[in-house]
Scaffold this active site. Structure first.
Site, PDB file in Angstrom:
ATOM      1  CB  THR A  19      18.581 -11.751   4.172  1.00  0.00           C
ATOM      2  OG1 THR A  19      17.698 -11.103   5.087  1.00  0.00           O
ATOM      3  CG2 THR A  19      17.837 -12.071   2.894  1.00  0.00           C
ATOM      4  CG  ASP A  59      16.573 -11.358  13.590  1.00  0.00           C
ATOM      5  OD1 ASP A  59      17.060 -10.218  13.449  1.00  0.00           O
ATOM      6  OD2 ASP A  59      15.463 -11.662  13.150  1.00  0.00           O
ATOM      7  CB  SER A  60      21.467  -8.886  11.982  1.00  0.00           C
ATOM      8  OG  SER A  60      20.477  -8.254  11.221  1.00  0.00           O
ATOM      9  CB  SER A  61      16.819  -7.182  14.822  1.00  0.00           C
ATOM     10  OG  SER A  61      16.204  -8.389  15.244  1.00  0.00           O
ATOM     11  CB  THR A  89      20.971  -5.793   6.159  1.00  0.00           C
ATOM     12  OG1 THR A  89      19.612  -6.217   6.251  1.00  0.00           O
ATOM     13  CG2 THR A  89      21.655  -6.466   4.984  1.00  0.00           C
ATOM     14  CG  ASP A  90      17.549  -6.107  10.768  1.00  0.00           C
ATOM     15  OD1 ASP A  90      17.160  -5.500   9.754  1.00  0.00           O
ATOM     16  OD2 ASP A  90      16.959  -7.090  11.245  1.00  0.00           O
TER      17      ASP A  90
END
Length: 140
Positions: A19, A59-61, A89-90
Protein backbone atom coordinates in the site's frame (compact mmCIF):
# COMPACT_ATOMS: atom_id res chain seq x y z
CA UNK A 1 25.04 4.32 14.23
CA UNK A 2 25.99 7.98 14.26
CA UNK A 3 26.83 10.22 11.35
CA UNK A 4 29.10 13.25 11.34
CA UNK A 5 27.34 16.53 10.72
CA UNK A 6 27.12 17.10 7.00
CA UNK A 7 27.97 13.51 6.05
CA UNK A 8 25.79 11.84 3.46
CA UNK A 9 24.08 8.60 4.30
CA UNK A 10 24.15 5.71 1.86
CA UNK A 11 20.83 3.84 2.16
CA UNK A 12 19.78 0.77 0.17
CA UNK A 13 16.02 0.56 -0.41
CA UNK A 14 14.07 -2.51 -1.46
CA UNK A 15 10.55 -1.72 -2.65
CA UNK A 16 8.60 -4.94 -3.01
CA UNK A 17 5.10 -3.54 -3.28
CA UNK A 18 2.33 -2.85 -0.82
CA UNK A 19 0.00 0.00 0.00
CA UNK A 20 2.83 2.44 0.77
CA UNK A 21 3.54 2.91 -2.95
CA UNK A 22 0.05 2.64 -4.39
CA UNK A 23 -1.27 5.20 -6.86
CA UNK A 24 -4.86 5.87 -7.90
CA UNK A 25 -5.55 4.38 -11.31
CA UNK A 26 -8.44 3.86 -13.67
CA UNK A 27 -9.52 0.71 -11.80
CA UNK A 28 -8.64 1.75 -8.25
CA UNK A 29 -5.30 1.62 -6.46
CA UNK A 30 -2.35 0.01 -8.23
CA UNK A 31 1.29 -0.49 -7.21
CA UNK A 32 3.62 2.25 -8.42
CA UNK A 33 7.38 2.56 -8.09
CA UNK A 34 7.16 6.20 -9.18
CA UNK A 35 5.44 7.31 -5.96
CA UNK A 36 8.18 5.70 -3.86
CA UNK A 37 10.98 7.19 -5.97
CA UNK A 38 9.33 10.61 -5.69
CA UNK A 39 9.08 10.31 -1.89
CA UNK A 40 12.76 9.34 -1.62
CA UNK A 41 13.82 12.17 -3.93
CA UNK A 42 12.63 14.69 -1.32
CA UNK A 43 15.65 13.62 0.81
CA UNK A 44 18.31 13.46 -1.91
CA UNK A 45 20.21 16.41 -0.39
CA UNK A 46 21.21 14.27 2.62
CA UNK A 47 20.99 10.68 1.41
CA UNK A 48 22.31 8.63 -1.48
CA UNK A 49 19.50 6.17 -2.21
CA UNK A 50 20.22 2.89 -3.97
CA UNK A 51 16.78 1.58 -4.86
CA UNK A 52 15.90 -1.95 -5.93
CA UNK A 53 12.33 -2.42 -7.13
CA UNK A 54 10.90 -5.92 -7.35
CA UNK A 55 9.71 -6.57 -10.88
CA UNK A 56 6.89 -7.25 -10.90
CA UNK A 57 5.82 -5.59 -7.67
CA UNK A 58 4.53 -8.20 -5.23
CA UNK A 59 1.22 -8.26 -3.38
CA UNK A 60 2.45 -9.03 0.12
CA UNK A 61 -0.18 -11.74 0.55
CA UNK A 62 1.84 -13.66 -2.07
CA UNK A 63 5.29 -13.30 -0.44
CA UNK A 64 6.93 -16.70 -0.16
CA UNK A 65 10.25 -18.14 1.07
CA UNK A 66 11.86 -17.76 -2.37
CA UNK A 67 11.33 -13.99 -2.08
CA UNK A 68 13.05 -13.97 1.32
CA UNK A 69 16.03 -15.85 -0.11
CA UNK A 70 16.38 -13.35 -2.95
CA UNK A 71 16.10 -10.43 -0.51
CA UNK A 72 18.70 -12.03 1.77
CA UNK A 73 21.19 -12.14 -1.10
CA UNK A 74 20.39 -8.57 -2.07
CA UNK A 75 20.78 -7.27 1.51
CA UNK A 76 24.09 -9.06 1.98
CA UNK A 77 25.44 -7.59 -1.29
CA UNK A 78 24.71 -3.98 -0.29
CA UNK A 79 27.54 -1.64 0.69
CA UNK A 80 25.55 0.87 2.68
CA UNK A 81 24.90 2.53 6.04
CA UNK A 82 21.46 0.95 6.34
CA UNK A 83 18.71 -0.93 4.53
CA UNK A 84 15.07 0.15 4.17
CA UNK A 85 12.54 -2.46 3.01
CA UNK A 86 9.17 -1.10 1.91
CA UNK A 87 6.80 -4.03 2.35
CA UNK A 88 3.08 -4.68 2.26
CA UNK A 89 1.40 -5.26 5.61
CA UNK A 90 -0.20 -8.68 4.90
CA UNK A 91 3.01 -10.65 5.52
CA UNK A 92 5.30 -7.99 6.97
CA UNK A 93 5.38 -9.88 10.28
CA UNK A 94 6.44 -13.14 8.60
CA UNK A 95 9.22 -11.38 6.69
CA UNK A 96 10.35 -9.66 9.90
CA UNK A 97 10.54 -13.07 11.59
CA UNK A 98 12.36 -14.78 8.70
CA UNK A 99 15.03 -12.19 7.89
CA UNK A 100 17.06 -12.47 11.12
CA UNK A 101 17.42 -16.21 10.57
CA UNK A 102 18.31 -15.80 6.89
CA UNK A 103 20.88 -13.12 7.69
CA UNK A 104 22.48 -15.17 10.46
CA UNK A 105 25.66 -17.16 10.41
CA UNK A 106 26.51 -20.09 12.60
CA UNK A 107 30.10 -20.69 13.55
CA UNK A 108 32.15 -22.44 16.22
CA UNK A 109 31.61 -19.33 18.37
CA UNK A 110 27.85 -19.59 18.03
CA UNK A 111 25.10 -17.57 16.40
CA UNK A 112 25.91 -14.19 14.82
CA UNK A 113 23.69 -11.74 12.95
CA UNK A 114 26.23 -10.81 10.28
CA UNK A 115 24.10 -8.41 8.23
CA UNK A 116 22.87 -6.55 11.30
CA UNK A 117 26.10 -4.60 11.59
CA UNK A 118 23.93 -1.94 9.97
CA UNK A 119 20.27 -1.16 10.61
CA UNK A 120 17.60 -2.92 8.57
CA UNK A 121 14.23 -1.19 8.69
CA UNK A 122 11.15 -3.09 7.51
CA UNK A 123 8.06 -0.94 7.11
CA UNK A 124 4.69 -0.67 5.42
CA UNK A 125 1.62 1.51 5.69
CA UNK A 126 -2.15 1.43 5.77
CA UNK A 127 -2.44 4.36 3.36
CA UNK A 128 -0.47 5.30 0.21
CA UNK A 129 2.26 7.94 0.57
CA UNK A 130 0.33 10.55 -1.42
CA UNK A 131 -2.74 10.56 0.85
CA UNK A 132 -3.01 13.43 3.32
CA UNK A 133 -3.09 11.23 6.44
CA UNK A 134 -0.54 8.70 5.14
CA UNK A 135 1.17 6.75 7.90
CA UNK A 136 4.23 5.76 5.83
CA UNK A 137 5.88 9.16 5.40
CA UNK A 138 9.65 9.15 5.80
CA UNK A 139 10.91 10.90 8.90
CA UNK A 140 14.66 11.34 9.02
Amino acid sequence: MTFATGSRRNIAVLYMGGTIGMQAGEHGLRPSKESVLEALAAYQQDIDWHVQVCEPLIDSSLVAPHHWLAWQQWIEAQQCDGVLILHGTDTLDATAAALPFLLSRFSAEGFALAALSRPIILTGSQLPLWQQAADGQLVL
